[in-house]
Motif scaffolding. Structure first.
Motif, PDB file in Angstrom:
ATOM      1  N   HIS A  86     -31.384 -50.171 -50.062  1.00 14.08           N
ATOM      2  CA  HIS A  86     -30.732 -49.044 -49.384  1.00 14.08           C
ATOM      3  C   HIS A  86     -30.807 -47.767 -50.220  1.00 14.08           C
ATOM      4  CE1 HIS A  86     -27.149 -50.475 -51.630  1.00 14.08           C
ATOM      5  NE2 HIS A  86     -26.798 -49.219 -51.594  1.00 14.08           N
ATOM      6  N   ALA A 102     -27.655 -47.238 -45.608  1.00 11.79           N
ATOM      7  CA  ALA A 102     -27.459 -48.646 -45.245  1.00 11.79           C
ATOM      8  C   ALA A 102     -27.361 -48.822 -43.733  1.00 11.79           C
ATOM      9  CB  ALA A 102     -26.212 -49.200 -45.931  1.00 11.79           C
ATOM     10  N   GLN A 103     -26.649 -47.951 -43.053  1.00  7.70           N
ATOM     11  CA  GLN A 103     -26.521 -48.023 -41.595  1.00  7.70           C
ATOM     12  C   GLN A 103     -27.870 -47.745 -40.932  1.00  7.70           C
ATOM     13  OE1 GLN A 103     -23.543 -45.362 -40.021  1.00  7.70           O
ATOM     14  NE2 GLN A 103     -24.029 -45.847 -37.901  1.00  7.70           N
ATOM     15  N   ALA A 106     -30.199 -50.839 -41.471  1.00  5.47           N
ATOM     16  CA  ALA A 106     -29.809 -51.970 -40.632  1.00  5.47           C
ATOM     17  C   ALA A 106     -30.224 -51.747 -39.179  1.00  5.47           C
ATOM     18  CB  ALA A 106     -28.303 -52.206 -40.731  1.00  5.47           C
ATOM     19  N   ALA A 110     -33.129 -53.921 -37.223  1.00  9.27           N
ATOM     20  CA  ALA A 110     -32.764 -54.658 -36.008  1.00  9.27           C
ATOM     21  C   ALA A 110     -33.769 -54.389 -34.891  1.00  9.27           C
ATOM     22  CB  ALA A 110     -31.354 -54.274 -35.564  1.00  9.27           C
ATOM     23  N   HIS A 125     -38.140 -58.892 -44.973  1.00  4.28           N
ATOM     24  CA  HIS A 125     -36.931 -59.500 -45.513  1.00  4.28           C
ATOM     25  C   HIS A 125     -37.024 -59.650 -47.028  1.00  4.28           C
ATOM     26  CE1 HIS A 125     -33.956 -62.646 -46.428  1.00  4.28           C
ATOM     27  NE2 HIS A 125     -33.244 -61.937 -45.579  1.00  4.28           N
ATOM     28  N   THR A 128     -36.144 -56.415 -48.678  1.00  4.00           N
ATOM     29  CA  THR A 128     -34.759 -55.979 -48.545  1.00  4.00           C
ATOM     30  C   THR A 128     -33.805 -56.858 -49.348  1.00  4.00           C
ATOM     31  OG1 THR A 128     -34.430 -57.294 -46.547  1.00  4.00           O
ATOM     32  CG2 THR A 128     -35.182 -55.032 -46.249  1.00  4.00           C
ATOM     33  N   LEU A 132     -30.010 -57.772 -46.312  1.00  7.62           N
ATOM     34  CA  LEU A 132     -29.925 -58.338 -44.969  1.00  7.62           C
ATOM     35  C   LEU A 132     -29.688 -59.823 -45.009  1.00  7.62           C
ATOM     36  CD1 LEU A 132     -33.053 -56.612 -43.481  1.00  7.62           C
ATOM     37  CD2 LEU A 132     -30.696 -56.012 -43.029  1.00  7.62           C
TER      38      LEU A 132
END
Length: 146
Positions: A86, A102-103, A106, A110, A125, A128, A132
């Motif tokens: 992040h 971070a928001q 995410a 998604a 993944h 990150t 996550l």
């Protein structure tokens, strides 16, 4: 006027759909903000991966989004970054971006997870790390799968 090949028309449409989904997911005012968010997340992700994993991630995404992943990338100069995911996203977002890193990350992830194949999602993944939870099952099959 000449018509572009169908694959390019489809890629443009797929990219616009993805940007619209990011814009909606994050409540952003326009596609340019969505583009900045996607670019920041993808570039932050690639900096946390070896070159082979970055290429695997890009290959498993929609055509133009995969290209965005490697845009302005110099893998010979790349090395895994010790900063958190992040933090890397935050460094790449425009200064006046309306959401925290971070928001943003995410929300973008998604949306991306719905259009990436399993290998690409696994590479994302890995970059990150603990940011996550384990990746959800992708909607897009591996190449060669029905």
């Amino acid at each position: 006027m000449r018509e572009p090949p169908v694959i390019l028309r489809d890629a443009v449409s797929e990219t616009c759909d993805l940007l619209d989904a990011v814009q909606s997911q994050l409540g952003l005012p326009d596609r340019m903000h969505a583009y900045a968010a996607v670019q920041s997340v993808l570039h932050a992700a690639r900096e946390g991966l070896p070159a082979s994993s970055t290429l695997r991630m890009a290959a498993g995404m929609p055509l133009f989004i995969g290209g965005l992943t490697v845009r302005d990338w110099h893998p010979s100069a790349a090395h895994p970054d010790r900063q958190t995911f992040h933090h890397r996203v935050g460094e790449r977002l425009p200064l006046n971006f309306p959401l925290p890193a971070a928001q943003t990350a995410a929300g973008v992830i998604a949306v991306l997870a719905r259009c990436m194949d399993a290998a690409a999602l696994s590479s994302l993944h890995a970059s990150t790390r603990s940011f996550l939870s384990p990746p959800p099952a992708p909607n897009r099959p591996h190449p060669g799968q029905p």
